[in-house]
Each structure stands twice: as structure tokens, then as C-alpha cells.
Enzyme design. Sequence first.
Site, PDB file in Angstrom:
ATOM      1  N   CYS A  12       0.707  -0.983   0.000  1.00 21.15           N
ATOM      2  CA  CYS A  12       0.021  -0.124  -0.067  1.00 21.15           C
ATOM      3  C   CYS A  12       0.827   1.273   0.133  1.00 21.15           C
ATOM      4  O   CYS A  12       0.329   2.473   0.242  1.00 21.15           O
ATOM      5  CB  CYS A  12      -0.795   0.094   1.277  1.00 21.15           C
ATOM      6  N   CYS A  25      10.763  -8.513   6.131  1.00 15.01           N
ATOM      7  CA  CYS A  25      10.707  -9.957   5.980  1.00 15.01           C
ATOM      8  C   CYS A  25      12.324 -10.650   6.326  1.00 15.01           C
ATOM      9  O   CYS A  25      13.068  -9.936   5.599  1.00 15.01           O
ATOM     10  CB  CYS A  25      10.327 -10.559   4.710  1.00 15.01           C
ATOM     11  N   CYS A  27      13.366 -12.224   2.583  1.00 14.39           N
ATOM     12  CA  CYS A  27      13.564 -11.554   1.496  1.00 14.39           C
ATOM     13  C   CYS A  27      13.710  -9.998   1.578  1.00 14.39           C
ATOM     14  O   CYS A  27      13.758  -9.242   0.639  1.00 14.39           O
ATOM     15  CB  CYS A  27      12.401 -11.754   0.401  1.00 14.39           C
ATOM     16  N   CYS A  81       3.295  -3.527   6.136  1.00 16.76           N
ATOM     17  CA  CYS A  81       3.012  -2.932   7.028  1.00 16.76           C
ATOM     18  C   CYS A  81       1.899  -3.993   7.692  1.00 16.76           C
ATOM     19  O   CYS A  81       1.818  -5.073   7.382  1.00 16.76           O
ATOM     20  CB  CYS A  81       1.987  -1.701   6.626  1.00 16.76           C
ATOM     21  N   HIS A  93      -0.841  -5.556   5.988  1.00 13.61           N
ATOM     22  CA  HIS A  93      -0.590  -6.428   4.640  1.00 13.61           C
ATOM     23  C   HIS A  93       0.430  -7.383   4.807  1.00 13.61           C
ATOM     24  O   HIS A  93       0.659  -8.277   4.171  1.00 13.61           O
ATOM     25  CB  HIS A  93      -0.015  -5.353   3.467  1.00 13.61           C
ATOM     26  N   HIS A  99       1.962 -11.004   2.531  1.00 14.85           N
ATOM     27  CA  HIS A  99       3.299 -11.359   2.161  1.00 14.85           C
ATOM     28  C   HIS A  99       3.323 -13.028   2.434  1.00 14.85           C
ATOM     29  O   HIS A  99       4.053 -13.480   1.649  1.00 14.85           O
ATOM     30  CB  HIS A  99       4.385 -10.336   2.956  1.00 14.85           C
ATOM     31  N   HIS A 116       7.998 -17.693   4.073  1.00 16.49           N
ATOM     32  CA  HIS A 116       8.441 -16.306   4.834  1.00 16.49           C
ATOM     33  C   HIS A 116       7.688 -15.828   5.828  1.00 16.49           C
ATOM     34  O   HIS A 116       6.647 -14.997   5.763  1.00 16.49           O
ATOM     35  CB  HIS A 116       8.211 -15.181   3.500  1.00 16.49           C
ATOM     36  N   CYS A 167      11.816   9.744  71.625  1.00 14.84           N
ATOM     37  CA  CYS A 167      10.973   8.854  70.760  1.00 14.84           C
ATOM     38  C   CYS A 167      11.760   8.389  69.531  1.00 14.84           C
ATOM     39  O   CYS A 167      11.593   7.071  68.880  1.00 14.84           O
ATOM     40  CB  CYS A 167       9.702   9.108  70.809  1.00 14.84           C
ATOM     41  N   HIS A 221       5.673  12.456  66.566  1.00 13.73           N
ATOM     42  CA  HIS A 221       6.085  11.328  67.371  1.00 13.73           C
ATOM     43  C   HIS A 221       6.176  10.077  66.683  1.00 13.73           C
ATOM     44  O   HIS A 221       5.708   9.865  65.715  1.00 13.73           O
ATOM     45  CB  HIS A 221       4.758  11.179  68.319  1.00 13.73           C
TER      46      HIS A 221
END
Lengths: 523, 109
Positions: free
Chosen positions: A59, A69, A72, A77, A80, A84, A91, A179, A464
Site C-alpha cells: 500500500c 521479512c 527477502c 505494514c 498487509h 506477504h 516467509h 522517641c 512522635h
Amino acid sequence: MCLRSSSYTSPKPCKHLADCKLRHAFDGYDSLQNCLKTTPIGRTRVDNHNTKIPRCNFCNGYLGRLYICLMCSSISCSTHILLHTQSKSGHDVAIDIERSELYCCLCCDQVYDPDFDKVVVSEQIKGSCPGRSNKRRRLDSGMELDLKKSKRLIAMRDGRAKSCYPLGLRGLNNLGNTCFMNSVLQALLHAPPLRNYFLSDHHNRDECKRRYGEKLCLLCEIGALVSAMFSGDRSPYSPAQFLYSWWQHSSNLASYEEQDAHEFFISVLDGIHEKESKVRNSSKDDGDCQCIAHRAFSGSLRSDVTCTICGFTSTTYDPCVDVSLNLDTVNLSAAEKTGLSTLSGCLNLFTRAERLGSDSKLHCQNCQELRDTSKQLSISRLPLVLCLHIKRFEHSLIRKTSRKIDQYLQFPFALDMTPYLSSSIVRSRFGNRIFAFECENSDSSAEYEIFAVIAHSGMLESGHYVTYLHVNHQWYKCDDAWICEVDEGIVRASQCYMLFYVQKLLYYKANKDLSCNASVESR
Amino acid sequence: MSRPPPPPPTTNKDQQHQNPSLQEINIKLIQSGEKERLKELLRERLLECGWIDEMKALCRAFTRKKGRNNVTVDDLVHVISPKGRASVPNSVKAELLQRIRAFLASTAD
């Protein structure tokens, strides 16, 4: 308040990753090495050395998560990436370009591979070479506690016990705004290593007087105090002799004014150490010192200062006997609990990477220039007894005023310090990796149990201190001369100022020994 | 998320220079390295205001509900993205916008 699991188990690779590795061994990873680029803050991205920005093959998009990949090097994205995998058999695995993390397209999930992480991490390390101190400081875990001897001492005095409270619980009279001293003494005398040390008569008072005369010795005074506390006599004890000795040691604090309990704590440890180093005629630094104060409380803090431009990190180690924490009032997570300050929040704040302001630039060895830096603290070595000091007293030099922060702080009874160790903090810089940090402290445990809480109530000038002690599975409130049993809810709701934790193994051992020989009439 | 329709294309070259497309801006940011610096700044701000802790809590809650072995990275991204985008403090958005404007002004042709 979710603590990270302390067991770092490596997730198994998915079927597809395993197949991929079998078929191609490390082909995919070798070519990767030249394509990794680490930013100064430690994020590693895949950089193809193209002048063009990475875009999805399908795209042409360049926004969101992009994957390259492994087979290859084609880029897709997140929308998509599945296409692939479907178009090219085998792959299946890709790398998230921005994060350098493995992604299995068929599982639609991140996957892990130690070999891959090794490549990424070595690339990250190449850039920044931290100045490592090669001294592996090992805690003297073979501490001579000599419990057999102490058991005998307790058993002898058993008959005189008047009440059913466990041995060692005895009120301390307030000698005039003392204390702050009483509360710290109660906590110190019940710290297992210290208690056992003195009960075992490791510091023999007669011998000390013989060798050093009647000169003040804080160790003798504490020894006398421990004997009095564990004598079985339940009437409140007046630690006048101790107070007098301490005044001689810390003359600047000698007065009848209310003092800061934490300051007193530090000065007592200092007094013990001073005497010890005189005795041994040694000037060892705090980290290796074998005095009882350091053996019990000494740990080590690691400080990493990173140049924000080139990533060069310089590391220093400093010994410490406690950790002072700021309250995490700023960074409260709205999703978890509105407006609740937690101990883990404070510890996270303490170990967070902090950008030092532009007005405090430091000289970077690598750049040979003054640069903006980022500093991060972590704990490189944990002590046997962990004292956490909550900084409730704010002193402003500009306005010349002091104020107390009353913010309630939630704290756990069982504490896992793993996330704040140097190994964890440094590991987290490399992102989500399976990577064995070199100096992993597997010999000492990071799990702690609480045994004392010093709480402060009231205002800065007229407040205290009381101490809550956990002995034999029961909480007791030590309010100067008055000791009483309390519900754990009271302790949790108290306004904690100092928290005392002891390593879990020591805690259970200590309690077992006490309960075995405690008086028969105890509940 | 609905954006107003883009302005009609003009043949006037000057006007085209005045209104660079989102794509052009993005490419400029990435190539100069400014985008990386902006992302770093954004991470710092989101950490400071507790946004990152909030997202972690959302992820934990979701994982607890579905079970640790039934959750993927994709699931988590889909679940927290809308909530995440909606809860970024306005002050952070304003600061970043200001930075981007300043950058564009300083690199205007």
C-alpha cells in the site's frame, strides 16, 4: 501494584520460527548485523541504509508498524504482512523495523529467539561501553551467626518471663523527646543479624573494657541494651547510658530536642563502624567492611550516566546502608488506584532514567564536549537487611522552610527487589529481550520480609515516632514504654517513615529459632 | 476520525509551497531525524504523566481476562490503540504541535 515475576523464563519459539531456524540456520541474522542502528537512548531499529524511508510493498504506507521479512527483506505494514506470508511460502518470520523484535506472521504475535537477541544486544553494546568495575563484590553470606550460642542465652533467662509476649519485647522509657531514638533502637535490636550478633556475645564487653578501658564504645552500649531487652524483665527500660554514649559520639546532635530518626539511625551505624575500624586498625571502604553494621546493612548502588547524543555510558558504584526514596506523588497511575502512593511507585521513581537539565551538562568522554545527560540508578548488590527511608521531611534552602509530607504510602509485607536490581534495569534498556546479564546475582536472594516499621505522626517540630515489630507472626506496637499487640491493618494504615526488610531466608530462620525457645506460655 | 476535506489543488506554485501535504511534512521530519527526536520527547512526556502506566494496566487487565496464552501483540495493539489515542493529555499534544511548527518554520524553503 504488580511486581514483575522474578523468574525470567525464556518463552519457547513458535513452530514457524523453529522451522525457519532449522531451514536457514543463522542466515537471516548474519545479514541483519550490518543493518542495525541504535539510538542514544537504547532503541535499536533496522536501517537499510537507503535514503528512502521504509514503505509497505502493498500500500506504500509508511505509518504505523512496519515489518521487514527475514527471508527477502521486503517491507510490509501490519495490515498487509499476512498477504506477504501468503504470497511467498516459508516467509513466516519478520522483524519489527522500529523495535528490532521478531514477529511471526502466522501467529500474529511477537516471538523470541535468544540468538536473535544476542545479535541485537551486542550491536547495542558496541555503541556504548559502560565503565565497568570488575570487582565482583560478594556478600559475606557465610556470616557467623552462631545461633546455638544465642539459643542457650535465651533459654537460660526464660523462667523470668512475666508476660506471654515473645522474648526481646520490652518498652523503652522516653528520656525527653527521645522517641526518635527508642523507635530506631527497637527496629535495630530486632534486626536478625544484629540481634544474633549481640546475643551471641560477639562483642564481649569485659574484653572490650580490658583492652580499651572505660572509653565510650557504642557496641558495648548496644550489647548492654540487647541483654536488657532479652533478659525477660518486662518493665520498661531506660536507655540513659546508651543516650549518654551516643551524645559523646555525635556531639552535634546532643540536645533534648526532637531529632530525625533517620539521622540517628545513620549515626548509630557510623558509631559501630568507627569502633570496629579502630579495633581492626583497618580503613577498608564501606563495601568490604566486616563490622556488624555493614555486614547487615551495606549494599551497593549503581549509577549510569548516559550521553544523550552518542549513547556513551559511564558507570559508578557507591556503597550505601539504606535507600532514601522520594514519594511518588507526581506519577500516579489513574488506571490502577486514584491518588494512591505505593512503595513500588517510589522504587520505580528511584530507578527511573532521569534527564538532567540543560543547565547541568556533563563532559562526555566520547564526544569530548559538554552534553545533556540522562542518569539512572539501580541496586547492584542488595544488603541482608534493607532499610528504606521515605523522605517525608522537605527542607527548602531557597524559602528557608521545612515541611512534612503527610501523603499516605502503601507498602507490602513481602517485597521482591528484583525489578530494581542493576541486572533488571540494564536488561530493560535493551527492550524486550531474552538476555543473560553478565553479573547476575543469583547467589543472593532478592526476596524480603518486613520485620519493622517506624511510623511518624504529627507535625515536623512536634511529632512522635513509634515502631511496629513483626515477631512470631504477630505485630506489636512499641510506643516508648508501652508495648501492645496490634492488628496488621493498623500497621498497614500507619504513616511509614522507615521500613525494615530482611532477606526472606534469614527471616524464616530467625523466627524459627526464636519460637523454638520462646517461653512455654506464649500463645 | 473524520478530517475536513482537503483544500482544492491550486496551480499557483507559491500556494503549493505554503501548504505542504502531510506526506511531505512527514518525509521531511523522518529524513532530518526530527521525527526520532519528537518520538523520544513524546515517550518522556507520556511516561511522566502516567499514560504509559495506564496502558500497561489496560494490557494487564485484558490479558488477565483472556488468559496469558490467548493474547497476541496484535490483540493488545487493537485493544489499547483507541483508548490510548483518546487519553493523550492536551498539553502533550500542544507541545508536540508547537515543536513541529517550529521545525517546519526553521526549515522552510
